[in-house]
Design a protein around this motif. Structure first.
Motif, PDB file in Angstrom:
ATOM      1  N   UNK A   1       0.844  -1.192   0.000  1.00 41.05           N
ATOM      2  CA  UNK A   1       0.000   0.000   0.000  1.00 41.05           C
ATOM      3  C   UNK A   1       0.886   1.252   0.000  1.00 41.05           C
ATOM      4  N   UNK A   2       0.536   2.251  -0.784  1.00 41.24           N
ATOM      5  CA  UNK A   2       1.360   3.469  -0.843  1.00 41.24           C
ATOM      6  C   UNK A   2       1.156   4.368   0.357  1.00 41.24           C
ATOM      7  N   UNK A   3       2.113   5.258   0.542  1.00 43.96           N
ATOM      8  CA  UNK A   3       2.034   6.252   1.595  1.00 43.96           C
ATOM      9  C   UNK A   3       2.103   7.634   0.964  1.00 43.96           C
ATOM     10  N   UNK A   4       1.397   8.586   1.560  1.00 48.33           N
ATOM     11  CA  UNK A   4       1.375   9.931   1.012  1.00 48.33           C
ATOM     12  C   UNK A   4       2.712  10.632   1.145  1.00 48.33           C
ATOM     13  N   UNK A   5       2.940  11.605   0.256  1.00 49.77           N
ATOM     14  CA  UNK A   5       4.182  12.372   0.298  1.00 49.77           C
ATOM     15  C   UNK A   5       4.144  13.370   1.452  1.00 49.77           C
TER      16      UNK A   5
ATOM     17  N   UNK B   1      -3.210   8.465   5.345  1.00 50.25           N
ATOM     18  CA  UNK B   1      -3.785   7.205   5.799  1.00 50.25           C
ATOM     19  C   UNK B   1      -4.497   6.435   4.696  1.00 50.25           C
ATOM     20  N   UNK B   2      -4.976   7.152   3.692  1.00 54.88           N
ATOM     21  CA  UNK B   2      -5.694   6.498   2.589  1.00 54.88           C
ATOM     22  C   UNK B   2      -5.234   7.165   1.302  1.00 54.88           C
ATOM     23  N   UNK B   3      -4.232   6.562   0.662  1.00 52.08           N
ATOM     24  CA  UNK B   3      -3.487   7.215  -0.419  1.00 52.08           C
ATOM     25  C   UNK B   3      -4.353   7.577  -1.613  1.00 52.08           C
TER      26      UNK B   3
ATOM     27  N   UNK C   1     -15.095  22.393  -4.196  1.00 52.12           N
ATOM     28  CA  UNK C   1     -14.712  21.681  -2.974  1.00 52.12           C
ATOM     29  C   UNK C   1     -14.626  20.190  -3.295  1.00 52.12           C
ATOM     30  N   UNK C   2     -13.787  19.492  -2.539  1.00 56.63           N
ATOM     31  CA  UNK C   2     -13.628  18.056  -2.782  1.00 56.63           C
ATOM     32  C   UNK C   2     -13.171  17.366  -1.502  1.00 56.63           C
ATOM     33  N   UNK C   3     -13.687  16.170  -1.283  1.00 53.85           N
ATOM     34  CA  UNK C   3     -13.278  15.364  -0.130  1.00 53.85           C
ATOM     35  C   UNK C   3     -12.815  14.011  -0.649  1.00 53.85           C
ATOM     36  N   UNK C   4     -11.538  13.705  -0.441  1.00 49.88           N
ATOM     37  CA  UNK C   4     -10.966  12.480  -0.989  1.00 49.88           C
ATOM     38  C   UNK C   4     -10.834  11.342   0.002  1.00 49.88           C
ATOM     39  N   UNK C   5     -10.993  11.618   1.284  1.00 50.20           N
ATOM     40  CA  UNK C   5     -10.843  10.585   2.306  1.00 50.20           C
ATOM     41  C   UNK C   5     -10.450  11.230   3.624  1.00 50.20           C
ATOM     42  N   UNK C   6     -10.310  10.406   4.642  1.00 47.65           N
ATOM     43  CA  UNK C   6     -10.031  10.950   5.967  1.00 47.65           C
ATOM     44  C   UNK C   6      -8.699  11.681   6.022  1.00 47.65           C
ATOM     45  N   UNK C   7      -7.685  11.144   5.318  1.00 43.12           N
ATOM     46  CA  UNK C   7      -6.356  11.761   5.301  1.00 43.12           C
ATOM     47  C   UNK C   7      -5.529  11.129   4.189  1.00 43.12           C
TER      48      UNK C   7
ATOM     49  N   UNK D   1       1.521  16.811   2.498  1.00 48.54           N
ATOM     50  CA  UNK D   1       0.253  16.743   1.786  1.00 48.54           C
ATOM     51  C   UNK D   1      -0.824  16.080   2.646  1.00 48.54           C
ATOM     52  N   UNK D   2      -0.807  16.375   3.910  1.00 46.59           N
ATOM     53  CA  UNK D   2      -1.747  15.760   4.843  1.00 46.59           C
ATOM     54  C   UNK D   2      -3.167  16.244   4.608  1.00 46.59           C
ATOM     55  N   UNK D   3      -4.113  15.557   5.238  1.00 49.21           N
ATOM     56  CA  UNK D   3      -5.520  15.914   5.128  1.00 49.21           C
ATOM     57  C   UNK D   3      -6.023  15.814   3.709  1.00 49.21           C
TER      58      UNK D   3
END
Length: 790
Positions: free
Chosen positions: A302-306, A410-412, A401-407, A309-311
């Motif tokens: 599973x990938x991790x965010x850079x 945590x969810x790439x 506006x856009x919501x891609x996930x909790x963070x 780039x949180x939230x």
């Protein structure tokens, strides 16, 4: 001496020369008595040389060719002497991209290069060879340049195609470390000269090390060490041959081949590339056939965010990059890999259409109505809940506006753009739009309108001019409605009605309309089951479809980017609003019908009765997929369209799913029981999120509709229904012959109720409980088990 004597003299070895002939006077014939005939010369009657032969004789052509070659050689020698190997400055050239809100406020900066240079000795030898096998099998024997490939690249550049082909590893290293990704003739010539010099001055191992340490692998990873960590969570020295072959394959198109976000096509392509690499290794004698045959494709972790780039920032940056890359591919003719390399950390200032206040309001609404109510310790299912949302201005096509996930950490991958969950009954407005646009008729030839009567019997066989099509979907809780209007069927989301309507319209026409409205229908079959939204779709796609309806049929393609500028150029983004793909009357009629879903149907409790509504007009549709794996609410006011989706995604492996198969991490699973309730319907949390967000950021406005149909024009009548007889008309008007299908149960009463009290059901599963024989008094947001199309 006569001719005979001359011949005899020659035969006897004499050397007496033949007498010279007299020249004729100019302008005379052979005897000097007249002009030459036919343009022939006086001497011997031979033709005079033509002008073309005098100008383009083979000697002159050959001389010209040789002259050009000599000039080219001289120019190349001059270029070779003039161009020196520049100082390597790859790290210095890596610039931050700046991403801004629409008001100019900085959203994020992305540019801290994720790279750790490793010595080639730290990379297993066979892993090194995977890159050679992938990119340049002759690497250890060539002079650093593929002249044919470079010539092809120059010709492509001159022709405006913009694609380089046939570069060696040395050339790619030079391009990465010393030059740029610009597709120009001068850059390609410099690349060739520097590559020749680098090949002479540096060892092959140094060149290979430079190449694998400077290349971009996706997931914000530069160099093989960062790539090993990003894709397999190990160091480069611990990579296997299989893993090395995957990383080598990635370099062709990092984003397209990233397993975590790749489409089915992308996954097939990267596996083909992986096999190609290993087969080349066998061909070159670097890997035994037996070991090659035993290797299996190594799926990445599973990938991790850079960093930074949180939230929600990472999701917004990711989509902005993708849209800019797509535009560069369209405008400049770049490949996917080239476009990605031209965007990531190349000093762009990208201003988004995102409204800072609306973005904050959407995040607040999701927290208030969803994430704050999840308790992962008490309820395992709460850990499986994912949310995605996209909000669009239908007049401009701007994503506000856009919501891609909790963070993003945590969810790439983004829930706003993922297309692997069914939109369920939110697809039903597309069927009605197709019917209205095509002036479709029922089986007995009556026009399909908001007032057309259909049979709402559960599990009724769908007919095509008397022939069964093999599709008989159940309504929610197997509930029978009998005769009802299209308006009431939309309010209650009755599956059996829209399944028959889809066949009446023609499924090819339905899918064609879906494509025109903005759905990616590639690979989708035009079958009756699609009427229940059994395909995959993203909140981004659904927001575009509903925005087109809200925009009176003018096509809306949601756009995140307002402007994109770098030091070298400014990229003009395509217009988000296009021409008409649906007549205004058809689009406005669908909007009118969808107001009934909010005022009298499945969204009534969460939206119509919301105290924040304050008289706003709303059109929308709920949807809940098979096994409650997804729940949707797609709706709009006159000035704002928002699609909200909830998705069941297994947080870890264990247990069994709705289909009795073992559950693996990432599988689609049921949302049932989340937040301590029962089934999660589209009229529940998704509609509540929508209302909490929309009513806080929109003004009071009314739809400007060009239609005489639907709930916005006239109130939805109260739906009074009776249990249909055992032989129910199978087609929508009552004059059609009946089928032999009998209802699975009978009702002891004949209730009169509104559509909002009679939700519908999705098609693919039989309810686990028998339907009630009395009108439902349960919480409409948490009905008993069963399929729910809302």
């Amino acid at each position: 001496m006569g001719r005979a004597e001359e011949r005899r003299a020659r035969q006897s070895g004499g050397h007496r020369a033949a007498p010279k002939r007299r020249r004729s006077a100019p302008g005379t014939g052979p005897a000097g008595t007249g002009p030459t005939a036919g343009g022939k010369a006086a001497a011997g009657g031979k033709p005079a040389k033509s002008l073309i032969r005098r100008l383009f004789g083979w000697k002159k052509i050959l001389g010209t060719f040789l002259g050009v070659c000599l000039l080219a050689i001289a120019a190349f020698i001059g270029l070779y002497l003039y161009v020196d190997i520049p100082e390597g400055n790859a790290a210095a050239r890596q610039q931050s991209n700046v991403y801004k809100f629409s008001d100019g406020t900085v959203l994020a900066r992305s540019g801290k290069t994720n790279r750790e240079i490793v010595d080639l000795s730290k990379v297993p030898r066979k892993v090194q060879l995977t890159f050679v096998a992938a990119e340049n099998k002759s690497f250890y024997h060539d002079a650093g340049v593929d002249f044919r490939g470079t010539a092809r690249g120059l010709l492509n550049t001159l022709a405006g195609k913009g694609k380089q082909g046939g570069s060696t590893i040395t050339q790619q290293y030079v391009k990465n470390y010393y030059l740029s990704q610009d597709q120009t003739v001068s850059r390609k010539l410099k690349e060739m000269v520097i590559s020749l010099k680098v090949d002479r001055e540096e060892s092959k191992d140094d060149i290979l090390a430079g190449y694998i340490n400077t290349s971009y692998y996706g997931r914000n990873a530069y160099g093989i060490q960062a790539a090993a960590q990003a894709y397999y969570h190990i160091d480069a020295q611990d990579l296997s041959v299989q893993q090395g072959a995957y990383l080598a394959s990635l370099l062709q198109a990092p984003s397209q081949y990233d397993w975590a976000v790749a489409t089915d096509t992308g996954k097939k392509l990267v596996q083909q590339r992986w096999n190609y690499v290993l087969d080349n290794m066998v061909e070159e004698g670097w890997l035994s056939k037996a070991k090659r045959d035993a290797m299996k494709f190594p799926r990445p972790e599973e990938p991790k965010g850079a960093p930074g780039l949180d939230g929600q920032k990472g999701y917004l940056v990711e989509l902005a990059n993708q849209q800019l890359e797509r535009q560069l591919m369209d405008v400049d003719g770049l490949s996917a890999g080239q476009a990605e390399n031209a965007v990531i950390d190349k000093g762009w200032t990208i201003t988004l259409n995102v409204d800072r206040k609306k973005q904050a309001a959407l995040e607040k609404a999701v927290k208030a109505e969803l994430t704050s109510k999840l308790d992962k310790k008490r309820r395992k299912v709460d850990a499986d809940v994912q949310a995605g949302a996209v909000s669009v201005d239908p007049r401009t096509g701007k994503i506000v506006a856009m919501y891609g996930g909790q963070d993003y950490y945590k969810h790439y991958y983004s829930n706003a753009t993922r297309t692997d969950y069914q939109p369920a009954s939110t697809f039903k407005p597309v069927i009605l739009a197709a019917a209205l646009e095509d002036h479709a008729v029922t089986q007995d030839g009556k026009p399909i309108t908001a007032d057309t009567i259909y049979d709402g019997t559960s599990r009724r066989q769908v007919l095509d001019h008397g022939a069964k099509v093999g599709f008989a979907p159940p309504n929610e809780d197997d509930r029978n409605y009998g005769k009802m209007t299209v308006q009431n069927a939309m309010n209650a989301s009755v599956n059996s009605v829209f399944a028959q309507m889809g066949v009446d319209v023609g499924m090819d026409n339905v899918m064609s309309t879906a494509k025109k409205l903005g759905m990616d229908t590639k690979g989708m079959q035009a079958v009756p089951a699609q009427t229940l939204g059994s395909m995959g779709a993203s909140p981004l796609q659904m927001a575009g479809i509903y925005a087109t309806l809200a925009n009176h049929g003018d096509k809306v393609t949601p756009s995140l980017i307002k402007s994109a500028e770098s030091k070298a150029r400014t990229v003009r983004m395509p217009n988000a609003v296009g021409g008409s793909v649906l007549s205004r009357t058809a689009a406005d009629t669908v909007t009118s019908v969808l107001t009934g879903v909010v005022d009298d149907g499945t969204a009534k409790d969460s939206v119509a009765s919301n105290p924040l509504r304050n008289g706003r007009q709303v059109a929308g549709k709920t949807g809940t997929s098979d096994c409650n794996r997804s729940a949707w609410f797609n709706a709009y006011t006159p000035d704002l369209v928002t699609s909200v989706g909830l998705f069941g995604e297994a947080a870890k492996s264990g247990g069994t799913g709705c289909d009795d198969r073992p559950v693996k991490k990432g599988d689609h699973v049921s949302l049932k029981g989340a937040m301590g309730g029962g089934r999660v319907n589209g009229g529940g949390p998704p509609a509540k999120i929508w209302a909490a967000y929309t009513f806080g950021v929109t003004d009071k406005a009314r739809f400007d509709l060009n239609t005489t149909q639907g709930a916005a024009v006239e109130p939805t009548p109260t739906l009074s229904w009776t249990q249909p007889p055992s032989h129910t008309p199978s087609q929508t008007p009552t004059s059609e012959p009946p089928t032999s299908h009998s209802p699975s149960h009978t009702l002891s009463q004949t209730p009169s109720q509104t559509p909002s009290q009679t939700p519908s059901q999705s098609p693919s599963q039989t309810p686990s409980t028998s339907p009630s024989t009395t009108p439902s008094t349960e919480d409409p947001l948490n009905p008993p088990d069963g399929l729910d199309p809302r």
